[in-house]
Design a protein around this motif. Structure first.
Motif, PDB file in Angstrom:
ATOM      1  N   ASN A 189     -10.894  -7.435  13.519  1.00 51.60           N
ATOM      2  CA  ASN A 189     -10.994  -7.501  12.056  1.00 51.60           C
ATOM      3  C   ASN A 189     -11.979  -6.469  11.521  1.00 51.60           C
ATOM      4  N   HIS A 190     -12.117  -5.379  12.263  1.00 50.14           N
ATOM      5  CA  HIS A 190     -13.088  -4.359  11.893  1.00 50.14           C
ATOM      6  C   HIS A 190     -12.406  -3.028  11.598  1.00 50.14           C
ATOM      7  N   GLY A 191     -12.650  -2.485  10.430  1.00 50.28           N
ATOM      8  CA  GLY A 191     -12.282  -1.112  10.112  1.00 50.28           C
ATOM      9  C   GLY A 191     -10.835  -0.751  10.357  1.00 50.28           C
ATOM     10  N   LEU A 192     -10.624   0.294  11.143  1.00 48.14           N
ATOM     11  CA  LEU A 192      -9.307   0.883  11.341  1.00 48.14           C
ATOM     12  C   LEU A 192      -8.268  -0.125  11.818  1.00 48.14           C
ATOM     13  N   ILE A 193      -8.651  -1.043  12.695  1.00 44.91           N
ATOM     14  CA  ILE A 193      -7.684  -1.980  13.259  1.00 44.91           C
ATOM     15  C   ILE A 193      -7.047  -2.815  12.158  1.00 44.91           C
ATOM     16  N   ASN A 194      -7.792  -3.108  11.108  1.00 42.64           N
ATOM     17  CA  ASN A 194      -7.224  -3.821   9.961  1.00 42.64           C
ATOM     18  C   ASN A 194      -6.213  -2.972   9.206  1.00 42.64           C
ATOM     19  N   ALA A 195      -6.443  -1.656   9.205  1.00 38.76           N
ATOM     20  CA  ALA A 195      -5.641  -0.755   8.370  1.00 38.76           C
ATOM     21  C   ALA A 195      -4.340  -0.308   9.025  1.00 38.76           C
ATOM     22  N   VAL A 196      -4.301  -0.247  10.355  1.00 39.45           N
ATOM     23  CA  VAL A 196      -3.113   0.284  11.022  1.00 39.45           C
ATOM     24  C   VAL A 196      -1.944  -0.685  10.900  1.00 39.45           C
ATOM     25  N   ASN A 197      -0.752  -0.167  11.142  1.00 41.34           N
ATOM     26  CA  ASN A 197       0.474  -0.947  10.940  1.00 41.34           C
ATOM     27  C   ASN A 197       0.966  -1.664  12.179  1.00 41.34           C
ATOM     28  N   ILE A 198       0.088  -1.913  13.121  1.00 43.44           N
ATOM     29  CA  ILE A 198       0.461  -2.676  14.314  1.00 43.44           C
ATOM     30  C   ILE A 198       0.705  -4.120  13.889  1.00 43.44           C
ATOM     31  N   PRO A 199       1.750  -4.782  14.404  1.00 47.21           N
ATOM     32  CA  PRO A 199       2.021  -6.175  14.021  1.00 47.21           C
ATOM     33  C   PRO A 199       0.823  -7.081  14.297  1.00 47.21           C
TER      34      PRO A 199
END
Length: 363
Positions: A189-199
């Motif tokens: 739930n931090h930074g980029l991981i929230n933003a990417v389109n991975i399911p």
């Protein structure tokens, strides 16, 4: 651990469902699609046996579900008692994946919801509702465990013969590395991981974070990247049940990089591929902490790199001159992407591309 067997009717399960507690290692409540739920209801309508439900009665007299959440969810959704499920009140469907049936006694009810069947005065509908509510489910009640981790192990063992994915298996583990990847305030739930389109379903993002963290911890120890199949990640989780100062330092550094990537990247449309996401994070981490490149410059390069890679993939089928490095990078995304050689080569290519980009920019 002690156990005893009980038999609950569906009517009893519906009454008790509100008091059932679901531990963290359990899978998400709505993994099953509609067809899977309808198949369970069809089995109940046929009076076929279904798998047992496993519960643990803890010291607070709470009933914790160890295995069976998807079955409970499907039953509660069918009877319209599961507002948390977007497929609440799904219709009854006759299903048979083995042979063509000439007739089915409940054929006239096909496509009706439980509420519609329950409110129908026809004798067949009454028989269906009565048979459904009085259907017996075997319940295994566990008690007197000396260690909480036993239930994580019990869950994994119960699911040896069914389709449970790698993310769900990792979620069932324990320890600091597991928590860093799966906790609400963890890396996912931090930074980029929230933003990417991975399911987000079935812990896909959490598994990506586990692969990134596994790579960084391994690199810190050996100076090389490693393979991150499920068994490699599980071994890393076991080896990092308790973090030391070095591991905590890596986690904190990774949090900073993920936050910075979210801030500096303008182009993330292609970042829905797990291998690309992992490589971007590993590249940014090494360039910032090992090569002391500032994050704004890293972001400018990554915007360029992602845009060029997206262009290459878009035109891959056309008869144009291909950039050999992007071609090789793409190959290492699509073929054995979690192998050590693929991860290492992607990182090397990104750094070669960075040098080209930096030299061109200076001119």
């Amino acid at each position: 651990m002690n156990k005893h067997l009980e038999v609950w009717t569906i009517s009893e399960l519906i009454i008790k469902a509100r008091s059932i507690v679901y531990p963290d290692f359990q899978r998400e409540p709505t993994i099953w699609d509609r067809r899977s739920k309808q198949r369970l209801v069809d089995s109940i309508a046929r009076q076929y046996d279904i798998s047992s439900l496993y519960f643990y009665k803890n010291d607070d007299i709470e009933i914790e579900c160890i295995d069976g959440r998807q079955r409970i969810n499907a039953i509660m959704s069918f009877v319209g008692r599961n507002t948390a499920d977007t497929d609440n009140k799904f219709p009854f469907a006759i299903m048979n994946e083995m042979f063509k049936e000439e007739a089915n006694r409940y054929a006239i009810l096909n496509g009706m919801t439980y509420s519609e069947i329950e409110n129908d005065d026809a004798e067949l509908s009454k028989r269906f509702v009565d048979a459904f509510n009085n259907y017996s489910i075997n319940v295994v009640m566990l008690s007197d465990s000396t260690r909480g981790e036993e239930f994580n192990l019990q869950f994994a063992r119960l699911n040896l013969g069914v389709i449970i994915n790698s993310g769900e298996k990792l979620h069932a583990m324990v320890g600091d590395m597991r928590d860093a990847c799966f906790d609400e305030d963890g890396l996912t739930n931090h930074g980029l991981i929230n933003a990417v389109n991975i399911p987000t379903r079935r812990y896909a993002k959490e598994q990506v974070v586990a692969q990134i963290l596994c790579q960084l911890l391994w690199y810190q120890e050996t100076g090389n990247y490693t393979r991150t199949r499920y068994k490699d990640l599980a071994e890393a989780f076991l080896n990092n049940i308790k973090f030391g100062a070095q591991q905590r330092d890596v986690v904190n550094k990774l949090k900073f990089i993920l936050k910075e990537l979210d801030r500096i990247l303008n182009t993330t449309s292609i970042v829905k591929n797990r291998a690309i996401t992992i490589s971007i994070v590993l590249f940014a981490y090494s360039m910032y902490y090992q090569n002391t490149v500032n994050t704004n410059e890293i972001g400018q390069f990554l915007d360029y790199f992602i845009a060029e890679l997206e262009k290459y993939i878009r035109n891959i089928s056309k008869d144009t001159d291909r950039d050999s490095l992007f071609e090789e990078y793409h190959k290492n995304i699509t073929q054995a992407s979690v192998e050590k050689s693929a991860v290492t080569r992607r990182d090397e290519i990104m750094k070669e591309k960075y040098l080209e980009w930096a030299q061109h920019r200076e001119k």
